[in-house]
Design a protein around this motif. Sequence first.
Motif, PDB file in Angstrom:
ATOM      1  N   GLY A 109       0.839  -1.188   0.000  1.00  0.00           N
ATOM      2  CA  GLY A 109       0.000   0.000   0.000  1.00  0.00           C
ATOM      3  C   GLY A 109       0.874   1.238   0.000  1.00  0.00           C
ATOM      4  N   GLU A 110       0.353   2.330   0.528  1.00  0.00           N
ATOM      5  CA  GLU A 110       1.100   3.588   0.513  1.00  0.00           C
ATOM      6  C   GLU A 110       1.718   3.953   1.853  1.00  0.00           C
ATOM      7  N   ASP A 111       1.382   3.215   2.922  1.00  0.00           N
ATOM      8  CA  ASP A 111       1.839   3.643   4.242  1.00  0.00           C
ATOM      9  C   ASP A 111       2.471   2.539   5.079  1.00  0.00           C
ATOM     10  N   LEU A 112       2.806   1.417   4.463  1.00  0.00           N
ATOM     11  CA  LEU A 112       3.400   0.301   5.195  1.00  0.00           C
ATOM     12  C   LEU A 112       4.703  -0.090   4.514  1.00  0.00           C
ATOM     13  N   PHE A 113       5.827   0.084   5.220  1.00  0.00           N
ATOM     14  CA  PHE A 113       7.147  -0.211   4.658  1.00  0.00           C
ATOM     15  C   PHE A 113       7.823  -1.272   5.511  1.00  0.00           C
ATOM     16  N   VAL A 114       8.401  -2.285   4.863  1.00  0.00           N
ATOM     17  CA  VAL A 114       9.053  -3.391   5.554  1.00  0.00           C
ATOM     18  C   VAL A 114      10.491  -3.510   5.052  1.00  0.00           C
TER      19      VAL A 114
ATOM     20  N   LEU B 160      12.392  -8.811  10.573  1.00  0.00           N
ATOM     21  CA  LEU B 160      11.638  -7.797   9.845  1.00  0.00           C
ATOM     22  C   LEU B 160      11.554  -6.519  10.667  1.00  0.00           C
ATOM     23  N   ALA B 161      11.759  -5.390  10.025  1.00  0.00           N
ATOM     24  CA  ALA B 161      11.528  -4.092  10.647  1.00  0.00           C
ATOM     25  C   ALA B 161      10.364  -3.458   9.900  1.00  0.00           C
ATOM     26  N   VAL B 162       9.294  -3.148  10.617  1.00  0.00           N
ATOM     27  CA  VAL B 162       8.063  -2.655  10.001  1.00  0.00           C
ATOM     28  C   VAL B 162       7.820  -1.205  10.396  1.00  0.00           C
ATOM     29  N   SER B 163       7.584  -0.374   9.392  1.00  0.00           N
ATOM     30  CA  SER B 163       7.206   1.010   9.609  1.00  0.00           C
ATOM     31  C   SER B 163       5.780   1.170   9.090  1.00  0.00           C
ATOM     32  N   ALA B 164       4.846   1.416   9.987  1.00  0.00           N
ATOM     33  CA  ALA B 164       3.435   1.484   9.614  1.00  0.00           C
ATOM     34  C   ALA B 164       2.802   2.731  10.238  1.00  0.00           C
ATOM     35  N   VAL B 165       2.238   3.580   9.401  1.00  0.00           N
ATOM     36  CA  VAL B 165       1.588   4.798   9.860  1.00  0.00           C
ATOM     37  C   VAL B 165       0.120   4.500  10.143  1.00  0.00           C
ATOM     38  N   ASN B 166      -0.309   4.797  11.357  1.00  0.00           N
ATOM     39  CA  ASN B 166      -1.706   4.604  11.760  1.00  0.00           C
ATOM     40  C   ASN B 166      -2.221   3.183  11.532  1.00  0.00           C
ATOM     41  N   ARG B 167      -1.376   2.200  11.793  1.00  0.00           N
ATOM     42  CA  ARG B 167      -1.775   0.800  11.648  1.00  0.00           C
ATOM     43  C   ARG B 167      -1.387   0.034  12.906  1.00  0.00           C
ATOM     44  N   GLU B 168      -2.132  -0.996  13.199  1.00  0.00           N
ATOM     45  CA  GLU B 168      -1.822  -1.873  14.326  1.00  0.00           C
ATOM     46  C   GLU B 168      -0.859  -2.955  13.847  1.00  0.00           C
TER      47      GLU B 168
ATOM     48  N   HIS C  33       1.436  -6.236  14.980  1.00  0.00           N
ATOM     49  CA  HIS C  33       1.679  -7.279  15.979  1.00  0.00           C
ATOM     50  C   HIS C  33       2.809  -8.157  15.453  1.00  0.00           C
ATOM     51  N   GLN C  34       3.884  -8.280  16.230  1.00  0.00           N
ATOM     52  CA  GLN C  34       4.999  -9.131  15.838  1.00  0.00           C
ATOM     53  C   GLN C  34       5.159 -10.220  16.890  1.00  0.00           C
ATOM     54  N   PRO C  35       4.556 -11.405  16.651  1.00  0.00           N
ATOM     55  CA  PRO C  35       4.681 -12.491  17.610  1.00  0.00           C
ATOM     56  C   PRO C  35       6.127 -12.967  17.761  1.00  0.00           C
ATOM     57  N   ASP C  36       6.933 -12.752  16.736  1.00  0.00           N
ATOM     58  CA  ASP C  36       8.367 -13.041  16.793  1.00  0.00           C
ATOM     59  C   ASP C  36       9.042 -12.127  15.774  1.00  0.00           C
ATOM     60  N   GLU C  37      10.377 -12.173  15.715  1.00  0.00           N
ATOM     61  CA  GLU C  37      11.105 -11.267  14.822  1.00  0.00           C
ATOM     62  C   GLU C  37      10.957 -11.637  13.355  1.00  0.00           C
ATOM     63  N   GLN C  38      10.434 -12.822  13.056  1.00  0.00           N
ATOM     64  CA  GLN C  38      10.338 -13.262  11.672  1.00  0.00           C
ATOM     65  C   GLN C  38       8.915 -13.232  11.132  1.00  0.00           C
ATOM     66  N   THR C  39       7.975 -12.752  11.904  1.00  0.00           N
ATOM     67  CA  THR C  39       6.583 -12.658  11.467  1.00  0.00           C
ATOM     68  C   THR C  39       6.003 -11.333  11.926  1.00  0.00           C
ATOM     69  N   ALA C  40       5.222 -10.710  11.054  1.00  0.00           N
ATOM     70  CA  ALA C  40       4.509  -9.485  11.420  1.00  0.00           C
ATOM     71  C   ALA C  40       3.093  -9.577  10.881  1.00  0.00           C
ATOM     72  N   VAL C  41       2.135  -9.185  11.697  1.00  0.00           N
ATOM     73  CA  VAL C  41       0.734  -9.139  11.287  1.00  0.00           C
ATOM     74  C   VAL C  41       0.274  -7.693  11.446  1.00  0.00           C
ATOM     75  N   ILE C  42      -0.233  -7.122  10.354  1.00  0.00           N
ATOM     76  CA  ILE C  42      -0.655  -5.731  10.351  1.00  0.00           C
ATOM     77  C   ILE C  42      -2.166  -5.670  10.178  1.00  0.00           C
ATOM     78  N   ASP C  43      -2.814  -4.921  11.057  1.00  0.00           N
ATOM     79  CA  ASP C  43      -4.268  -4.740  11.038  1.00  0.00           C
ATOM     80  C   ASP C  43      -5.032  -6.063  11.040  1.00  0.00           C
ATOM     81  N   GLY C  44      -4.409  -7.126  11.494  1.00  0.00           N
ATOM     82  CA  GLY C  44      -5.073  -8.415  11.607  1.00  0.00           C
ATOM     83  C   GLY C  44      -5.329  -9.138  10.302  1.00  0.00           C
ATOM     84  N   HIS C  45      -4.980  -8.540   9.148  1.00  0.00           N
ATOM     85  CA  HIS C  45      -5.253  -9.210   7.876  1.00  0.00           C
ATOM     86  C   HIS C  45      -4.102  -9.170   6.870  1.00  0.00           C
ATOM     87  N   ILE C  46      -2.982  -8.587   7.236  1.00  0.00           N
ATOM     88  CA  ILE C  46      -1.785  -8.609   6.387  1.00  0.00           C
ATOM     89  C   ILE C  46      -0.713  -9.363   7.164  1.00  0.00           C
TER      90      ILE C  46
END
Length: 99
Positions: free
Chosen positions: A15-20, A31-39, A41-54
Amino acid sequence: MLVISRYDGEGFWIGEDLFVVVIMDGWGARLAVSAVNREVHQPDEQTAVIDGHIEIRILQCRAGRVRIGIDAPESMRVVREELLNGVDEADNQPFGGAT
């Protein structure tokens, strides 16, 4: 699932506001995640879940390169960072050759 490969320090946009960015650490990666106005969740350093659906996962690390799996809605554009910058890695020139 979209699968892409990245080297240390290379990133991609979802998208336009999520950079990994991929950060190599010895033989592993995180993974290093930069997300503007998004939730995020990183259960570990190798997985990221954004807004519950990415979901972004490191699938494999080998020879300094990381394979990443991305599960996102089809409506979301996923773009490698170098494509947005308009540089062709093959000759380090702007797309279309030397200007």
